[in-house]
Scaffold this motif. Structure first.
Motif: not given
Length: 131
Positions: A13-22, A24-33
């Motif tokens: 569960r922790r691994a899935l949460t970390a993967l989902a968070t990463a 979302v962060a990558l998607g937000a960074g790409a959208a900002t760029a």
């Protein structure tokens, strides 16, 4: 009979949460760029704007009129809450005398603060706080 999947373990569960968070962060960074592709503003070729008819003295008058209301509560505080106790650090003094001149001590500076009943009673600070 249909077989049901067992619930994921806490580690999974922790691994899935970390993967989902990463993700979302990558998607937000790409959208900002991608959103920041507009050209920068050329400061040299912009026209200055007018502030209109602003009276700088009006601002100063408002600030000086407001000063007693803002600093009023501070004027009643004691500057030295340890005054009159055995542990008052401002009650100590250091002095020296050169030749036959009048001795100089640090109590000249700390005395008004140590003896003042309130911040408003201090020589210079009290005048400022009263406006």
């Amino acid at each position: 009979m249909a077989r049901h999947a067992s619930p994921p373990t806490p580690t999974a569960r922790r691994a899935l949460t970390a993967l989902a968070t990463a993700g979302v962060a990558l998607g937000a960074g790409a959208a900002t760029a991608a959103a920041d592709t507009r050209p920068a503003v050329d400061v040299v070729h912009t026209r200055p704007t007018s502030l209109g008819h602003i009276d700088p003295q009006a601002g100063v008058r408002v600030l000086t009129a407001m000063l007693p209301y803002v600093t009023g509560p501070v004027a009643g505080l004691r500057p030295n809450p340890l005054a009159g106790t055995g542990v008052d650090p401002l009650d100590n003094g250091l002095g020296t005398q050169l030749a036959d001149f009048k001795p100089l001590t640090s109590k000249m500076v700390t005395g008004p603060v140590a003896q003042a009943p309130s911040v408003g009673a201090l020589p210079v600070v009290g005048q400022i706080l009263k406006g």
